[in-house]
Write a protein that holds these residues in place. Structure first.
Motif, PDB file in Angstrom:
ATOM      1  N   LEU A  66       6.652  -0.531  -7.554  1.00  0.00           N
ATOM      2  CA  LEU A  66       6.488  -1.947  -7.937  1.00  0.00           C
ATOM      3  C   LEU A  66       5.913  -2.111  -9.338  1.00  0.00           C
ATOM      4  CD1 LEU A  66       4.924  -3.072  -4.559  1.00  0.00           C
ATOM      5  CD2 LEU A  66       7.215  -3.664  -5.339  1.00  0.00           C
ATOM      6  N   SER A  67       5.467  -1.022  -9.953  1.00  0.00           N
ATOM      7  CA  SER A  67       4.798  -1.124 -11.253  1.00  0.00           C
ATOM      8  C   SER A  67       5.751  -1.041 -12.430  1.00  0.00           C
ATOM      9  CB  SER A  67       3.748  -0.022 -11.398  1.00  0.00           C
ATOM     10  OG  SER A  67       2.815  -0.127 -10.378  1.00  0.00           O
ATOM     11  N   SER A  68       7.023  -0.865 -12.176  1.00  0.00           N
ATOM     12  CA  SER A  68       7.956  -0.775 -13.298  1.00  0.00           C
ATOM     13  C   SER A  68       9.041  -1.829 -13.149  1.00  0.00           C
ATOM     14  CB  SER A  68       8.601   0.620 -13.313  1.00  0.00           C
ATOM     15  OG  SER A  68       9.744   0.597 -14.136  1.00  0.00           O
ATOM     16  N   PRO A  69       9.412  -2.474 -14.265  1.00  0.00           N
ATOM     17  CA  PRO A  69      10.482  -3.480 -14.153  1.00  0.00           C
ATOM     18  C   PRO A  69      11.803  -2.867 -13.722  1.00  0.00           C
ATOM     19  CG  PRO A  69       9.786  -3.181 -16.448  1.00  0.00           C
ATOM     20  CD  PRO A  69       8.856  -2.373 -15.609  1.00  0.00           C
ATOM     21  N   PRO A  95       7.012   4.885 -10.019  1.00  0.00           N
ATOM     22  CA  PRO A  95       6.233   3.667 -10.285  1.00  0.00           C
ATOM     23  C   PRO A  95       6.459   2.553  -9.261  1.00  0.00           C
ATOM     24  CG  PRO A  95       8.078   3.838 -11.831  1.00  0.00           C
ATOM     25  CD  PRO A  95       8.077   5.097 -11.018  1.00  0.00           C
ATOM     26  N   GLY A 122       6.527 -10.363 -11.107  1.00  0.00           N
ATOM     27  CA  GLY A 122       6.434  -9.367 -12.170  1.00  0.00           C
ATOM     28  C   GLY A 122       6.832  -7.991 -11.697  1.00  0.00           C
ATOM     29  N   PRO A 123       6.706  -6.959 -12.526  1.00  0.00           N
ATOM     30  CA  PRO A 123       6.341  -7.047 -13.943  1.00  0.00           C
ATOM     31  C   PRO A 123       7.514  -7.492 -14.821  1.00  0.00           C
ATOM     32  CG  PRO A 123       6.597  -4.750 -13.257  1.00  0.00           C
ATOM     33  CD  PRO A 123       6.785  -5.582 -12.036  1.00  0.00           C
ATOM     34  N   SER A 142       1.810   2.019  -3.438  1.00  0.00           N
ATOM     35  CA  SER A 142       0.737   2.192  -4.424  1.00  0.00           C
ATOM     36  C   SER A 142       0.989   3.454  -5.264  1.00  0.00           C
ATOM     37  CB  SER A 142      -0.607   2.309  -3.696  1.00  0.00           C
ATOM     38  OG  SER A 142      -1.610   2.639  -4.617  1.00  0.00           O
ATOM     39  N   LYS A 177       0.830  -1.209   0.000  1.00  0.00           N
ATOM     40  CA  LYS A 177       0.000   0.000   0.000  1.00  0.00           C
ATOM     41  C   LYS A 177       0.867   1.263   0.000  1.00  0.00           C
ATOM     42  CE  LYS A 177      -3.983  -1.503  -0.576  1.00  0.00           C
ATOM     43  NZ  LYS A 177      -4.545  -1.247  -1.909  1.00  0.00           N
ATOM     44  N   SER A 224      -0.872   5.364  -7.179  1.00  0.00           N
ATOM     45  CA  SER A 224      -1.815   6.480  -7.188  1.00  0.00           C
ATOM     46  C   SER A 224      -2.130   6.991  -5.785  1.00  0.00           C
ATOM     47  CB  SER A 224      -3.111   6.059  -7.901  1.00  0.00           C
ATOM     48  OG  SER A 224      -3.559   4.828  -7.390  1.00  0.00           O
ATOM     49  N   GLU A 225      -2.351   6.066  -4.841  1.00  0.00           N
ATOM     50  CA  GLU A 225      -2.786   6.519  -3.517  1.00  0.00           C
ATOM     51  C   GLU A 225      -1.720   6.286  -2.448  1.00  0.00           C
ATOM     52  OE1 GLU A 225      -5.658   3.603  -3.559  1.00  0.00           O
ATOM     53  OE2 GLU A 225      -6.892   4.587  -5.045  1.00  0.00           O
ATOM     54  N   LEU A 231       3.760 -12.567  -2.200  1.00  0.00           N
ATOM     55  CA  LEU A 231       2.615 -11.820  -1.675  1.00  0.00           C
ATOM     56  C   LEU A 231       2.324 -10.544  -2.451  1.00  0.00           C
ATOM     57  CD1 LEU A 231       3.473 -12.181   2.113  1.00  0.00           C
ATOM     58  CD2 LEU A 231       1.516 -13.193   0.964  1.00  0.00           C
ATOM     59  N   ILE A 232       3.363  -9.934  -3.022  1.00  0.00           N
ATOM     60  CA  ILE A 232       3.127  -8.617  -3.629  1.00  0.00           C
ATOM     61  C   ILE A 232       3.239  -8.630  -5.147  1.00  0.00           C
ATOM     62  CG2 ILE A 232       3.763  -6.169  -3.592  1.00  0.00           C
ATOM     63  CD1 ILE A 232       5.096  -6.594  -0.930  1.00  0.00           C
ATOM     64  N   THR A 233       4.331  -9.151  -5.681  1.00  0.00           N
ATOM     65  CA  THR A 233       4.582  -8.922  -7.119  1.00  0.00           C
ATOM     66  C   THR A 233       4.372 -10.139  -8.009  1.00  0.00           C
ATOM     67  OG1 THR A 233       6.914  -9.485  -6.879  1.00  0.00           O
ATOM     68  CG2 THR A 233       6.326  -7.164  -6.576  1.00  0.00           C
TER      69      THR A 233
END
Lengths: 296, 430
Positions: free
Chosen positions: A154-157, A152, A243-244, A133, A130, A135-136, A238-240
């Protein structure tokens, strides 16, 4: 007399040797044997068929099996190196801070530092997913307050693995700080007094007294840090989910996917053997380096 | 009456009652699922109903995250103490059946299933003509779009073709507001592969034909190119696409918070949307998958789920498990001629697959959100259920994610995907 001594030593050692043999050596030997077999984890060992080095060729080959394994090996190496590189200096820095008797609140800081180590990984993973995250997440909101755009995480490799490393450092640094403090207590105070009389600055005391005499502690911390880091599993699961683009796919998670989810026991065992060999090589190299320094 | 006599009478009364209660529950079966706690409560209530007429059977329910379901089945299913019943995805069945982890359905149940479920669904629950599970849900993909964002962008209707789709995605993108036109998904194999496969079949292509991968087709090439175009134009942002272990995460957050204009997703996420959006769920509409330049009409990908019985469980447990599943999926267990299973599924917005259940839930299936899914079901293509299917799916996921993040071009992605698929399916077929 010697024979009686040997017999009694054998009797006393037998329980420990048997337990080690059954629960440690046997599974290791079984894994090595399975790495040369084609075997589904859902079938009895009798169904395994010998395939020589095929599993090893496959995991280092050009197909997706090889690509995924090599990617996971690199990810594990990066994760381990980054974790150890960050944890060791931080643990020494925190150790020095806490160990200084003239620093107020040392005990409280020690408690806070060690408390992160006691938090279960499931809770850490939930909270950090969280925090990260895009956005939030509070981290991006805080960065926004100082004019830095959203990251980013966790959202970016590019940043996902490093983000998992930060989480690991946060959780483990307290434990390694305690080890560093234990090492600091072993350094005789008279050395610092003598150095002070000789006019050594604090930096010189650290460089020529603290650091050399902490070497054994740091070696132990590095070995434990490497072993802990190589075994990373929970935050990835638990989280990724690796990925990505497989950027957080570490070996333990990948072996679980291959060996259990896909039931490819032979391939999974070959990967486990390679992980074990890599770990043995790294730890031996570390000890060799430390021994050479001792000889000098 | 002395205390001794009272004790004796109490003991006698207890012994008389025990056969009907404690002693009667001689078989305990466990049901492994990935459902949420709310849905598990519904399943537990159904199990209690079953135990009323079958006091000798106790059913316990255990839930694990979706990402751990297959691992749990594989690691515990080989033991008689493992879960007696498991809810599984049809893609996993061939290998679970090959490894003898799941039991073939008894003849009577197989006969009933073959008569009461559509043939395609029965075939997805069978391997080599043998039925292994009782199908329960069917999932199909469609385009979900945010009507409020469409209105803001001046788009009158859902896109019907890929050109309209690209145009709408571009109009819906507003980088300053952190808004993307089309939301892809990453870090979750089915979430990555199924929307791609839906676009592929709507472009006249296929993933696998006659057991061989056909990702080298021109139609597949156009689909990879569509992904590259969407990424390069900025209409789809991979940083907004991450999923977590529970198949939620930023990709869902971005859609429910109005930062994603369109997404291709399955019907089962209705409950997640309702929970996340509240009243704003009314802004969400469903439309068929846009048709590609080589496609004839909208198609989408469908897949099914079923309940299977642990082949290593004891004979009494297996019998109790099949009896429970037969009851749970029968029109007698639910409301108004529906099965209890379908009532549970419909609480999540999941389409039941039994023909009588579809009839019983006709009204709810006609809702604005679900009717869009029901309408595309007839032309849906089942996701290929082949040995090695899960590994194939995970490999294609990696390739598509690499394309999303600009690590490979569309042409290289197509080449890699086909080469990997050939090697995986050939090895699995040995």
């Amino acid at each position: 007399m010697t024979r009686t001594y040997r017999a009694s030593a054998g009797i006393m050692l037998a329980p420990a040797v048997t337990l080690i043999g059954v629960f440690i050596l046997l599974p290791m030997l079984l894994t090595v044997w399975l790495s040369f077999q084609d075997w589904s984890t859902q079938t009895p060992f009798a169904n395994a068929s010998f395939v020589g080095l095929d599993n090893f060729r496959e995991i280092f080959g050009p197909t997706s099996v090889g690509r995924d394994f090599k990617g996971a090996l690199v990810n594990t190496a990066l994760y381990t190196a980054l974790s150890v590189i960050l944890i060791l200096p931080l643990s020494v820095a925190f150790g020095l801070m806490v160990y200084q008797r003239d620093v107020a609140g040392g005990t409280a800081l020690r408690t806070v530092l060690f408390s992160t180590y006691m938090v279960p990984m499931i809770a850490v993973a939930l909270v950090w997913s969280k925090l990260y995250s895009p956005s939030e997440g509070p981290l991006n909101q805080m960065l926004g307050l100082v004019g830095i755009g959203p990251q980013p995480w966790l959202s970016s490799p590019r940043s996902a693995l490093v983000s998992i490393v930060f989480l690991n450092v946060w959780q483990q640094v307290g434990y390694f700080t305690v080890l560093a403090i234990a090492g600091l207590t072993q350094i005789p105070g008279s050395l610092y007094e003598a150095a002070k009389l000789d006019g050594a600055s604090r930096r010189e005391q650290f460089r020529f007294i603290t650091l050399p005499l902490l070497r054994r502690t740091l070696l132990f911390s590095a070995v434990i840090g490497i072993i802990n880091a190589v075994q990373v599993f929970e935050p990835v699961a638990l989280i990724t989910q690796g990925g990505p683009v497989g950027s957080t796919n570490v070996l333990t998670y990948h072996i679980r996917r291959v060996g259990i989810e896909r039931a490819q026991g032979g391939l999974g065992s070959a990967m486990a053997v390679m992980l074990m060999l890599a770990l043995v090589v790294v730890v031996c190299a570390l000890f060799a380096l430390a021994n050479r320094k001792d000889d000098e | 009456m002395s205390l001794t006599w009272i004790s004796k009478l109490a003991l006698a009364a207890a012994l008389a009652v025990m056969p009907a209660t404690g002693w009667a529950q001689s078989v305990t079966i466990s049901y492994l699922t990935h459902w949420s706690p709310e849905t598990v409560t519904l399943l537990e209530a159904a199990a209690k109903d079953f135990s009323k007429t079958n006091p000798d059977v106790a059913v316990t329910v255990r839930a694990v995250p979706f990402s751990d379901l297959l691992t749990t089945l594989r690691s515990q299913g080989g033991s008689s103490d493992g879960p007696t019943i498991g809810g599984i995805y049809d893609l996993w069945l061939p290998e679970l059946a090959r490894d003898k982890l799941v039991a073939p359905a008894p003849e009577a149940i197989a006969g009933e299933v073959k008569g009461a479920w559509p043939a395609g669904v029965v075939s997805a629950a069978s391997v080599g003509g043998t039925l292994y599970g009782i199908p329960n849900e069917i999932d199909v993909y469609a385009l979900n779009y945010n009507k409020a964002l469409f209105k803001q962008a001046g788009i009158a209707a859902a896109p019907k073709t890929w050109d309209e789709f690209k145009d709408a995605a571009k109009k819906l993108t507003n980088k300053d507001a952190g808004q993307q036109g089309f939301g892809m998904i990453n870090s979750w194999a089915a979430g990555v592969v199924h929307p791609f496969a839906s676009l592929l079949v709507s472009n006249g292509g296929e993933l696998v034909k006659d057991g061989k991968p056909v990702l080298d087709s021109p139609q597949a090439g156009e689909t990879f190119q569509l992904y590259e175009d969407l990424i390069k134009s900025g209409a789809s942002d991979p940083a907004m696409a991450t999923a977590d272990a529970n198949t939620t995460g930023p990709f869902l957050d971005n859609f429910v918070s109005g930062k994603t204009g369109m997404i291709i997703m399955a019907n089962w996420w209705e409950s997640a949307l309702k929970t996340g959006m509240g009243d704003k769920f009314a802004d969400i509409a469903t439309a068929p998958i846009p048709v590609g330049p080589s496609g004839d009409k909208p198609h989408s990908i469908s897949y099914s789920w079923m309940t299977v019985v642990n082949a290593n469980a004891g004979a009494a447990e297996q019998k109790a498990a099949w009896d429970f599943l037969a009851w749970l999926n029968s029109p007698k267990s639910g409301k108004n001629g529906a099965s209890a299973m379908s009532d549970i599924l419909m609480s999540m917005g999941i389409l039941p697959s039994r023909s009588s259940d579809i009839e019983a839930h006709k009204d709810k299936l006609g809702s604005e959100f679900l009717s869009g899914y029901v309408s595309v079901l007839a032309d849906a293509r089942p996701f290929p259920v082949v040995p090695g299917g899960q590994e194939f799916s995970e490999s294609l996921q990696q390739t598509l994610e690499a394309l999303q993040y600009g690590q490979v071009s569309a042409k290289d992605a197509q080449k890699n995907a086909q080469a990997d698929a050939v090697s995986i399916l050939e090895r699995a077929a040995k």
